[in-house]
Design an enzyme around this catalytic site. Structure first.
Site, short mmCIF file in Angstrom:
data_model
loop_
_atom_site.label_atom_id
_atom_site.label_comp_id
_atom_site.label_asym_id
_atom_site.label_seq_id
_atom_site.Cartn_x
_atom_site.Cartn_y
_atom_site.Cartn_z
N THR A 192 59.18 40.39 35.94
CA THR A 192 58.79 41.09 37.16
C THR A 192 58.92 42.57 36.81
O THR A 192 59.79 42.95 36.00
CB THR A 192 59.72 40.77 38.35
OG1 THR A 192 61.04 41.18 38.03
CG2 THR A 192 59.72 39.30 38.70
N HIS A 193 58.05 43.39 37.36
CA HIS A 193 58.01 44.83 37.02
C HIS A 193 57.86 45.04 35.51
O HIS A 193 58.36 46.03 34.98
CB HIS A 193 59.28 45.56 37.49
CG HIS A 193 59.71 45.22 38.88
ND1 HIS A 193 59.30 45.94 39.98
CD2 HIS A 193 60.51 44.23 39.35
CE1 HIS A 193 59.83 45.41 41.07
NE2 HIS A 193 60.57 44.37 40.72
N SER A 228 37.65 47.48 14.76
CA SER A 228 37.41 48.90 15.01
C SER A 228 36.51 49.42 13.91
O SER A 228 36.60 48.99 12.76
CB SER A 228 38.75 49.63 15.01
OG SER A 228 38.56 50.99 14.68
N LYS A 273 42.57 47.02 12.73
CA LYS A 273 42.56 46.62 14.14
C LYS A 273 41.87 45.28 14.39
O LYS A 273 40.80 45.00 13.87
CB LYS A 273 41.85 47.68 15.00
CG LYS A 273 42.52 49.03 15.03
CD LYS A 273 43.84 49.05 15.80
CE LYS A 273 43.67 48.82 17.27
NZ LYS A 273 43.02 49.96 17.93
N LYS A 283 20.51 41.56 47.23
CA LYS A 283 20.34 40.61 46.13
C LYS A 283 21.02 41.01 44.83
O LYS A 283 21.75 40.20 44.24
CB LYS A 283 18.85 40.36 45.91
CG LYS A 283 18.33 39.40 46.96
CD LYS A 283 16.85 39.33 47.03
CE LYS A 283 16.47 39.04 48.45
NZ LYS A 283 16.79 40.14 49.41
N GLU A 332 39.69 42.47 27.57
CA GLU A 332 39.53 43.77 28.22
C GLU A 332 38.28 43.80 29.09
O GLU A 332 38.26 44.38 30.17
CB GLU A 332 39.47 44.89 27.17
CG GLU A 332 40.83 45.13 26.54
CD GLU A 332 40.75 46.02 25.31
OE1 GLU A 332 41.66 46.83 25.13
OE2 GLU A 332 39.78 45.92 24.54
N1 ARG Z 1 11.80 41.30 49.83
C1 ARG Z 1 12.35 41.20 51.15
C2 ARG Z 1 13.87 41.07 51.06
O1 ARG Z 1 14.35 40.80 50.04
C3 ARG Z 1 11.81 40.01 51.84
C4 ARG Z 1 11.78 40.11 53.30
C5 ARG Z 1 10.81 41.16 53.71
N2 ARG Z 1 10.55 41.13 55.10
C6 ARG Z 1 9.87 42.09 55.72
N3 ARG Z 1 9.71 41.95 56.98
N4 ARG Z 1 9.44 43.14 55.08
O2 ARG Z 1 14.55 41.26 52.03
#
Ligand code: ARG
Length: 466
Positions: free
Chosen positions: A163-164, A285, A291, A333, A298
């Site tokens: 610990t620590h 290295s 090394k 996304k 890491e």
């Molecule tokens: N490429 C858009 C997205 O990833 C799809 C939905 C687009 N919808 C719209 N009403 N322009 O969100």
């Protein structure tokens, strides 16, 4: 005649526009460069949607078959690398729909009936995340198996626990491995729970109000393996809770992986010398010839930063957005893709690393006498004889000071020395001293007591089907 879309028109919203989109806007707004990886779930979703439209009589069986055939052909073309992606078509949904219309003509124009890209993109993302959750779950199970797999061979090895970053108490190495199994088990539970809220159909919410076309959303849900149907069309396209939740679950996994990476980086230093990492998982290295660096560990630690950052991005992205769809949401996304990619790559390198690591049993054993790892058990030995904990703590503290002054471990103090601090000591005191005795004297559920650990190993083997 309804508004006819001319053949060379690339946009799905042609009618009201009299001018073409600026090329800079196309570059700025496109998502095809990253959402193309949704092609498979997009096609899966479209086939299910078309099948449902056919069930309710909106599409004729021949029309459905043409749509399905066209979509599956597009899928094959994408997989064979024969599909051309162009920013003018903006995103994966438009690409596939445009290609379908090119392939099968006017029937293809019927696919987008009773849906919008707003509910379509949510459906794609839900299907994609569901698959990825399953993949991460298997990766976590593999990592747990790697840790449990070490337990039998390492069963007699005792390690100092800290610990620590200061030596605290001795524990069985298997106890350490199983601590990680617990963490990754909670991660798996979290993912399972998150999956329940991912596995809901959004499709059919259309733009935001639902549709006047008599669709059957339960059928679409059934075709896509969703457990239920989202009950409010306005909620559907603004809801990214499931993305944030998944990102949170992944963040926890990364945090856990970074703990293990950090411990093993320390343990593999010359100073600790507890473990030897497989050379195939180390790098050298370019300037210092001696090394052997723990770069993989890491980078596990380092990549955790991205996974934490992605969650932060998603939180900020969704904060303050009004209901229904806003284009901001396209930015969901890349962070969630990146978190899944990063976690899967962390798991893929961790499994062989965990199995391939070698414990330096002799070096560890040679240092177990250091650091008074048995002081706490000695205190508990006194407590069991009726001495109040605070008093026992004080007695052992004085003994440790005496041992430090005499430059010996506690079990090398003479009985006389013990008695100078507390007259009630007799030779039984030695039974709780030394790392091995300290471990063996543990009794509580969940402790590092060898019996406890053996039971846990057995439980894990059953759970993980080893
Ligand atoms: N490429 C858009 C997205 O990833 C799809 C939905 C687009 N919808 C719209 N009403 N322009 O969100």
């Amino acid at each position: 005649m309804p508004n006819q879309i001319t053949e060379n028109q690339t946009k799905a919203w042609g009618g009201v526009f009299t001018e073409n989109t600026d090329a800079r806007v196309e570059e700025f707004t496109e998502s095809i460069s990253f959402d193309r990886r949704l092609y498979e779930v997009d096609i899966r979703g479209s086939v299910a949607h078309a099948r449902m439209l056919c069930d309710v009589g909106i599409l004729l069986p021949d029309e459905f078959r043409a749509i399905e055939g066209g979509l599956l052909e597009i899928k094959r073309e994408i997989e064979a690398g024969q599909f051309s992606f162009r920013v003018q078509f903006e995103d994966i949904h438009m690409h596939i729909e445009h290609a379908l219309i090119e392939k099968i003509g006017d029937v293809g124009r019927k696919l987008h009936t009773a849906r919008s890209r707003n509910d379509q993109v949510v459906t794609d993302l839900r299907l994609w995340i569901r698959d990825e959750i399953d993949a991460v779950d298997s990766g976590l199970a593999e990592l747990q198996r790697a840790f449990v797999g070490r337990c039998d061979s390492d069963v007699d090895v005792i390690l100092p626990a800290y610990t620590h970053t200061r030596r605290a108490q001795p524990v069985l190495a298997s106890h350490v491995w199983l601590a990680y199994c617990e963490k990754f088990e909670r991660d798996r539970e979290r993912l399972r729970d998150c999956r329940r809220r991912v596995n809901i159909l959004g499709l059919g919410a259309a733009a935001l109000a639902g549709t006047s076309i008599p669709i059957d959303r339960n059928k679409t849900a059934k075709y896509l393996g969703f457990d239920s149907v989202a009950a409010n069309s306005l909620d559907v396209s603004s809801d990214r809770d499931f993305v944030l939740e998944a990102a949170f679950c992944l963040m926890e996994i990364a945090i856990h992986a970074s703990t293990f990476a950090e411990e093993w980086i320390l343990w593999s230093t010359t100073e600790f010398n507890f473990i030897k990492l497989p050379q195939t998982f180390c790098t050298g290295s370019s300037i210092m010839p001696q090394k052997v660096n723990p770069d993989v560990l890491e980078l596990i630690r380092g990549k955790t930063a991205r996974v934490v950052g992605n969650l932060q991005t998603l939180i900020v992205l969704t904060k303050g957005l009004p209901l229904a769809y806003n284009r901001d949401l396209q930015e969901d996304k890349q962070p969630i893709f990146d978190s899944f990619d990063t976690i899967k790559s962390i798991l893929a390198v961790s499994v062989p690393l965990v199995s391939g690591m070698e414990l330096n049993v002799e070096a560890i054993g040679g240092q177990l006498g250091d650091g008074y790892l048995d002081a706490t058990t000695l205190m508990e030995f006194l407590i069991l004889q009726g001495i109040p904990q605070r008093t026992a703590h004080g007695i052992v503290g004085k003994l440790v000071r005496l041992a430090i002054e005499s430059a010996v471990p506690l079990d090398k103090l003479s009985l006389q020395q013990f008695q100078t601090v507390y007259a009630g000591f007799d030779k039984n005191v030695y039974s709780c001293l030394g790392a091995k005795s300290a471990v063996a004297s543990m009794k509580s559920y969940g402790s590092t007591a060898p019996d406890q650990v053996k039971t846990q190993i057995k439980n894990w083997k059953e759970k993980l089907q080893i």
